[in-house]
Design a protein around this motif. Structure first.
Motif, PDB file in Angstrom:
ATOM      1  N   ASP A 211      58.196 -35.164  24.258  1.00 63.43           N
ATOM      2  CA  ASP A 211      57.190 -34.600  24.821  1.00 63.43           C
ATOM      3  C   ASP A 211      56.644 -34.796  25.217  1.00 63.43           C
ATOM      4  O   ASP A 211      55.427 -35.513  24.583  1.00 63.43           O
ATOM      5  CB  ASP A 211      58.039 -33.250  23.931  1.00 63.43           C
ATOM      6  N   GLY A 212      55.886 -34.775  26.124  1.00 57.97           N
ATOM      7  CA  GLY A 212      54.745 -34.110  26.773  1.00 57.97           C
ATOM      8  C   GLY A 212      54.128 -32.968  26.292  1.00 57.97           C
ATOM      9  O   GLY A 212      54.516 -31.927  25.788  1.00 57.97           O
ATOM     10  N   SER A 213      52.950 -33.507  26.693  1.00 60.08           N
ATOM     11  CA  SER A 213      51.807 -32.761  25.552  1.00 60.08           C
ATOM     12  C   SER A 213      50.089 -32.516  26.298  1.00 60.08           C
ATOM     13  O   SER A 213      50.166 -33.517  27.782  1.00 60.08           O
ATOM     14  CB  SER A 213      51.545 -32.462  24.111  1.00 60.08           C
ATOM     15  N   ALA A 214      49.932 -31.790  25.693  1.00 61.56           N
ATOM     16  CA  ALA A 214      47.678 -31.644  26.324  1.00 61.56           C
ATOM     17  C   ALA A 214      47.228 -32.479  25.467  1.00 61.56           C
ATOM     18  O   ALA A 214      47.555 -32.690  24.142  1.00 61.56           O
ATOM     19  CB  ALA A 214      47.584 -29.941  26.087  1.00 61.56           C
ATOM     20  N   GLU A 215      47.026 -33.654  25.879  1.00 59.31           N
ATOM     21  CA  GLU A 215      45.555 -33.725  25.215  1.00 59.31           C
ATOM     22  C   GLU A 215      44.461 -33.629  25.003  1.00 59.31           C
ATOM     23  O   GLU A 215      43.660 -33.561  26.606  1.00 59.31           O
ATOM     24  CB  GLU A 215      45.438 -35.440  25.744  1.00 59.31           C
ATOM     25  N   ILE A 216      43.187 -33.250  24.466  1.00 54.87           N
ATOM     26  CA  ILE A 216      41.488 -32.820  24.335  1.00 54.87           C
ATOM     27  C   ILE A 216      41.127 -34.537  24.078  1.00 54.87           C
ATOM     28  O   ILE A 216      41.195 -34.777  23.164  1.00 54.87           O
ATOM     29  CB  ILE A 216      41.404 -31.914  23.952  1.00 54.87           C
ATOM     30  N   GLY A 217      39.492 -34.863  24.841  1.00 58.81           N
ATOM     31  CA  GLY A 217      39.209 -35.532  24.581  1.00 58.81           C
ATOM     32  C   GLY A 217      37.863 -35.862  24.865  1.00 58.81           C
ATOM     33  O   GLY A 217      37.126 -34.694  25.207  1.00 58.81           O
ATOM     34  N   GLY A 218      36.489 -36.670  24.987  1.00 60.10           N
ATOM     35  CA  GLY A 218      35.268 -36.675  26.044  1.00 60.10           C
ATOM     36  C   GLY A 218      35.621 -38.162  26.475  1.00 60.10           C
ATOM     37  O   GLY A 218      35.863 -39.234  26.086  1.00 60.10           O
ATOM     38  N   PHE A 219      34.051 -38.127  27.101  1.00 59.96           N
ATOM     39  CA  PHE A 219      33.847 -39.811  27.398  1.00 59.96           C
ATOM     40  C   PHE A 219      32.378 -39.242  27.281  1.00 59.96           C
ATOM     41  O   PHE A 219      31.610 -38.767  27.513  1.00 59.96           O
ATOM     42  CB  PHE A 219      34.396 -39.853  29.528  1.00 59.96           C
ATOM     43  N   ILE A 220      32.176 -40.942  27.439  1.00 61.05           N
ATOM     44  CA  ILE A 220      30.564 -41.518  28.387  1.00 61.05           C
ATOM     45  C   ILE A 220      30.760 -42.909  29.568  1.00 61.05           C
ATOM     46  O   ILE A 220      31.385 -43.471  29.271  1.00 61.05           O
ATOM     47  CB  ILE A 220      29.719 -42.226  27.033  1.00 61.05           C
ATOM     48  N   SER A 221      30.523 -42.626  30.196  1.00 66.00           N
ATOM     49  CA  SER A 221      30.263 -43.612  31.697  1.00 66.00           C
ATOM     50  C   SER A 221      28.965 -44.373  32.056  1.00 66.00           C
ATOM     51  O   SER A 221      27.868 -43.110  31.545  1.00 66.00           O
ATOM     52  CB  SER A 221      31.197 -42.861  32.259  1.00 66.00           C
ATOM     53  N   TYR A 222      28.918 -44.788  32.235  1.00 64.64           N
ATOM     54  CA  TYR A 222      27.363 -45.944  32.959  1.00 64.64           C
ATOM     55  C   TYR A 222      27.729 -46.419  33.560  1.00 64.64           C
ATOM     56  O   TYR A 222      28.172 -47.382  34.068  1.00 64.64           O
ATOM     57  CB  TYR A 222      26.351 -47.033  31.325  1.00 64.64           C
ATOM     58  N   ASP A 223      26.919 -46.512  34.520  1.00 66.47           N
ATOM     59  CA  ASP A 223      26.943 -47.427  36.031  1.00 66.47           C
ATOM     60  C   ASP A 223      25.523 -47.952  36.294  1.00 66.47           C
ATOM     61  O   ASP A 223      23.880 -47.219  36.218  1.00 66.47           O
ATOM     62  CB  ASP A 223      27.373 -46.277  37.560  1.00 66.47           C
ATOM     63  N   ALA A 224      25.743 -49.192  36.724  1.00 62.60           N
ATOM     64  CA  ALA A 224      24.395 -49.761  36.764  1.00 62.60           C
ATOM     65  C   ALA A 224      24.180 -50.224  38.563  1.00 62.60           C
ATOM     66  O   ALA A 224      24.557 -51.832  37.984  1.00 62.60           O
ATOM     67  CB  ALA A 224      24.266 -50.487  35.280  1.00 62.60           C
ATOM     68  N   GLY A 225      23.961 -50.065  39.191  1.00 59.43           N
ATOM     69  CA  GLY A 225      24.377 -50.607  40.651  1.00 59.43           C
ATOM     70  C   GLY A 225      25.803 -50.975  40.842  1.00 59.43           C
ATOM     71  O   GLY A 225      26.796 -49.807  40.129  1.00 59.43           O
ATOM     72  N   PRO A 226      26.284 -52.315  41.185  1.00 52.17           N
ATOM     73  CA  PRO A 226      27.919 -52.462  41.148  1.00 52.17           C
ATOM     74  C   PRO A 226      28.106 -52.818  39.785  1.00 52.17           C
ATOM     75  O   PRO A 226      30.377 -52.397  39.646  1.00 52.17           O
ATOM     76  CB  PRO A 226      27.684 -53.661  42.443  1.00 52.17           C
ATOM     77  N   PHE A 227      28.049 -52.500  38.987  1.00 52.07           N
ATOM     78  CA  PHE A 227      28.852 -52.660  37.827  1.00 52.07           C
ATOM     79  C   PHE A 227      28.922 -51.318  36.795  1.00 52.07           C
ATOM     80  O   PHE A 227      27.930 -49.725  37.113  1.00 52.07           O
ATOM     81  CB  PHE A 227      28.030 -53.145  36.961  1.00 52.07           C
ATOM     82  N   SER A 228      30.107 -51.068  36.364  1.00 46.95           N
ATOM     83  CA  SER A 228      30.047 -49.928  35.368  1.00 46.95           C
ATOM     84  C   SER A 228      30.758 -50.304  34.173  1.00 46.95           C
ATOM     85  O   SER A 228      31.316 -51.297  33.716  1.00 46.95           O
ATOM     86  CB  SER A 228      31.275 -48.940  36.441  1.00 46.95           C
ATOM     87  N   ALA A 229      30.963 -48.726  33.056  1.00 49.22           N
ATOM     88  CA  ALA A 229      31.538 -49.196  31.994  1.00 49.22           C
ATOM     89  C   ALA A 229      31.995 -48.106  31.229  1.00 49.22           C
ATOM     90  O   ALA A 229      31.208 -46.679  31.836  1.00 49.22           O
ATOM     91  CB  ALA A 229      30.018 -49.882  30.582  1.00 49.22           C
ATOM     92  N   GLY A 230      32.152 -47.686  30.367  1.00 50.37           N
ATOM     93  CA  GLY A 230      32.922 -46.342  29.893  1.00 50.37           C
ATOM     94  C   GLY A 230      33.772 -46.515  28.862  1.00 50.37           C
ATOM     95  O   GLY A 230      34.609 -47.076  28.566  1.00 50.37           O
ATOM     96  N   ILE A 231      33.934 -45.608  28.180  1.00 52.39           N
ATOM     97  CA  ILE A 231      34.842 -45.731  26.431  1.00 52.39           C
ATOM     98  C   ILE A 231      35.161 -43.730  27.349  1.00 52.39           C
ATOM     99  O   ILE A 231      34.365 -42.416  27.460  1.00 52.39           O
ATOM    100  CB  ILE A 231      33.989 -45.384  26.021  1.00 52.39           C
ATOM    101  N   THR A 232      36.587 -43.621  26.664  1.00 51.29           N
ATOM    102  CA  THR A 232      37.165 -41.808  27.069  1.00 51.29           C
ATOM    103  C   THR A 232      38.238 -42.076  25.624  1.00 51.29           C
ATOM    104  O   THR A 232      38.870 -43.004  25.354  1.00 51.29           O
ATOM    105  CB  THR A 232      38.415 -41.802  27.386  1.00 51.29           C
ATOM    106  N   ALA A 233      38.549 -40.477  24.886  1.00 49.02           N
ATOM    107  CA  ALA A 233      38.491 -40.663  23.827  1.00 49.02           C
ATOM    108  C   ALA A 233      39.976 -39.431  23.489  1.00 49.02           C
ATOM    109  O   ALA A 233      39.410 -38.412  24.340  1.00 49.02           O
ATOM    110  CB  ALA A 233      38.413 -40.624  22.378  1.00 49.02           C
ATOM    111  N   PHE A 234      41.066 -39.461  23.250  1.00 47.18           N
ATOM    112  CA  PHE A 234      41.811 -38.423  22.960  1.00 47.18           C
ATOM    113  C   PHE A 234      42.736 -37.955  22.633  1.00 47.18           C
ATOM    114  O   PHE A 234      43.463 -38.901  21.486  1.00 47.18           O
ATOM    115  CB  PHE A 234      42.584 -38.269  25.220  1.00 47.18           C
ATOM    116  N   GLN A 235      43.161 -36.919  22.358  1.00 50.53           N
ATOM    117  CA  GLN A 235      44.062 -36.537  20.583  1.00 50.53           C
ATOM    118  C   GLN A 235      44.655 -35.395  21.528  1.00 50.53           C
ATOM    119  O   GLN A 235      44.348 -34.711  21.805  1.00 50.53           O
ATOM    120  CB  GLN A 235      42.822 -35.832  19.737  1.00 50.53           C
ATOM    121  N   ASP A 236      46.197 -35.818  20.838  1.00 50.39           N
ATOM    122  CA  ASP A 236      47.169 -34.676  21.953  1.00 50.39           C
ATOM    123  C   ASP A 236      46.624 -33.709  20.627  1.00 50.39           C
ATOM    124  O   ASP A 236      46.812 -33.159  19.579  1.00 50.39           O
ATOM    125  CB  ASP A 236      48.350 -35.335  21.074  1.00 50.39           C
TER     126      ASP A 236
END
Length: 274
Positions: free
Chosen positions: A127-152
């Motif tokens: 079944d489809g369902s909602a997920e909640i979570g959060g993110f951290i992202s960092y941009d350094a000029g043309p470069f980027s990195a990030g992480i997300t976490a989700f819990q159903d």
């Protein structure tokens, strides 16, 4: 804008919605306008189509039309494809283009239908369902990195996923630009069992052997997108992607016996920025 999602190949509908998000980020960043936005609102809408596997681990492909949506208000609250979020913390570094963002996210996971493919017969629906979570992202000029976490938090896979990504963007001129990304995701046992496991009842109905995958890194993916700004408002975006399932997910009977651990994606979208 929030976390730049480049994760491409997950469960079928999640793949498609995350593609929308990545395309929105790419399209929105490639406008020929150089001045600051004249409004608190930043809106990009459009449509297109992508070709992806019809389930995660399938070797059969389908083409689906999809909308393209990105809405941001004062760079604080945003709707980015399937994700609704907020930049609770925005930190700007001393160098131009260096920026850290942290905040919450909510998204909808569409699940999986056993009618999607004959290989899924007898496994039932996720079944489809909602997920909640959060993110951290960092941009350094043309470069980027990030992480997300989700819990159903609904009655779907009931699991948790963590997604890691890194990217590089380059602008060739006022019209042409590109973004390349690499990503990987980790999933807990609830997620891997829902999408890749075979319990005793499913084994009897489907004929597959029983299979219980462990938690772990489930895939790695590469993507590249190219954007062409037709004018100040209209742009075209094309994207190619490749993903490889890993470990226990790749060894699942629906992948190893009936599908493929390797998956490819291609999409073309047109967008209009207000």
């Amino acid at each position: 804008m929030g976390f730049q999602i480049t994760k491409l190949l997950g469960a079928r509908m999640t793949v498609q919605m995350l593609m929308i998000s990545g395309l929105a980020v790419l399209g929105g960043s490639c406008s020929v306008l150089a001045e600051e936005p004249s409004s608190d609102w930043d809106v990009l809408i459009g449509a297109g189509a992508i070709a992806t596997p019809d389930y995660e681990g399938s070797d059969d492909y389908e083409v689906n039309p999809l909308p393209l949506v990105k809405i941001s208000y004062k760079d604080r609250v945003f709707l980015d494809g399937p994700s609704l979020g907020a930049n609770l913390l925005i930190w700007n570094g001393s160098d131009a283009g260096n920026q850290l963002k942290i905040g919450p996210l909510v998204r909808y996971q569409m699940g999986r239908d056993e009618d999607d493919n004959d290989a899924l017969k007898g496994l039932g629906n996720v079944d489809g369902s909602a997920e909640i979570g959060g993110f951290i992202s960092y941009d350094a000029g043309p470069f980027s990195a990030g992480i997300t976490a989700f819990q159903d938090v609904g009655d779907g896979h009931e699991g948790m996923t963590i997604e890691l990504e890194a990217g590089y963007k380059h602008r060739f001129n006022e019209s042409w630009s590109m973004r390349a990304g690499i990503a990987t995701s980790w999933a807990d046992e609830n997620y891997t069992q829902s999408f890749f496991g075979i319990d005793s009842g499913q084994s009897l109905r489907s004929g597959y052997r029983e299979y219980t995958p462990d938690a772990g890194f489930k895939d790695v993916s590469l993507s590249i997108g190219v954007n062409y700004a037709v004018n100040e408002n209209w742009n075209l975006t094309g994207r190619l992607g490749y993903s490889r399932l890993l470990g226990d997910t790749a060894d699942s009977p629906i992948v190893d016996e009936q599908g493929s651990a390797d998956a490819f994606m291609t999409g073309l979208f047109v967008g209009y920025r207000f």
